[in-house]
Design a protein around this motif. Sequence first.
Motif, PDB file in Angstrom:
ATOM      1  N   GLY A 130       0.818  -1.207  -0.065  1.00  0.00           N
ATOM      2  CA  GLY A 130      -0.195   0.320  -0.003  1.00  0.00           C
ATOM      3  C   GLY A 130       1.372   1.329   0.266  1.00  0.00           C
ATOM      4  N   TRP A 131      -0.252   2.582  -0.258  1.00  0.00           N
ATOM      5  CA  TRP A 131       0.557   3.619  -0.738  1.00  0.00           C
ATOM      6  C   TRP A 131       0.257   4.736   0.263  1.00  0.00           C
ATOM      7  N   TYR A 172       4.527  -3.746   7.272  1.00  0.00           N
ATOM      8  CA  TYR A 172       5.921  -2.845   7.910  1.00  0.00           C
ATOM      9  C   TYR A 172       5.727  -1.576   7.017  1.00  0.00           C
ATOM     10  N   TRP A 173       6.793  -0.935   7.162  1.00  0.00           N
ATOM     11  CA  TRP A 173       7.041   0.974   7.123  1.00  0.00           C
ATOM     12  C   TRP A 173       8.285   1.206   6.451  1.00  0.00           C
ATOM     13  N   GLY A 174       8.369   1.791   5.124  1.00  0.00           N
ATOM     14  CA  GLY A 174       9.562   2.510   5.229  1.00  0.00           C
ATOM     15  C   GLY A 174       9.659   3.799   5.590  1.00  0.00           C
ATOM     16  N   CYS A 219       5.573   3.768   1.910  1.00  0.00           N
ATOM     17  CA  CYS A 219       4.994   2.180   1.204  1.00  0.00           C
ATOM     18  C   CYS A 219       4.840   1.593   2.937  1.00  0.00           C
ATOM     19  N   ALA A 220       3.810   0.774   2.520  1.00  0.00           N
ATOM     20  CA  ALA A 220       3.819  -0.296   3.190  1.00  0.00           C
ATOM     21  C   ALA A 220       3.246  -1.634   3.244  1.00  0.00           C
ATOM     22  N   ALA A 221       3.609  -2.589   4.052  1.00  0.00           N
ATOM     23  CA  ALA A 221       3.108  -3.875   2.643  1.00  0.00           C
ATOM     24  C   ALA A 221       1.997  -4.911   4.727  1.00  0.00           C
ATOM     25  N   ARG A 222       1.450  -5.337   4.639  1.00  0.00           N
ATOM     26  CA  ARG A 222       0.878  -6.724   4.917  1.00  0.00           C
ATOM     27  C   ARG A 222       0.804  -7.689   4.492  1.00  0.00           C
TER      28      ARG A 222
END
Length: 121
Positions: free
Chosen positions: A35-36, A110-112, A94-97
């Motif tokens: 995701g953004w 997780y995040w940038g 930016c993020a991840a799940r």
Amino acid sequence: QVQLVESGGGLVQAGGSLRLSCAASGGSSSRYAMGWFRQAPGKEREFVATITGGATYYADSVKGRFTISRDNARNTVYLQMNLLNAEDTAVYYCAARRGLYSRSSSTYDYWGQGTQVTVSS
């Protein structure tokens, strides 16, 4: 543990374009929903776009102007931003799940560090 690094932010005039990149390491980004999000000064972090497999979803404010995509071979997710306006000025994250897409920032694992986008009018 997934590490995310954003790049591509900068200063652009209204009506212009930028492409943000999010490079993932420590795991395959294809296994995650990506995701953004963005956060403007004095405002809460807000959803921009997400991609799960080949499915994409956008905030109404960016629909038709922004495009999220991913290159699994490069382990990178992109956000193409066109027709930028002053309201798009923010730090973009930016993020991840794990699992399916989500519009909620609290569900991402997780995040940038973020990249600044400034649109001059």
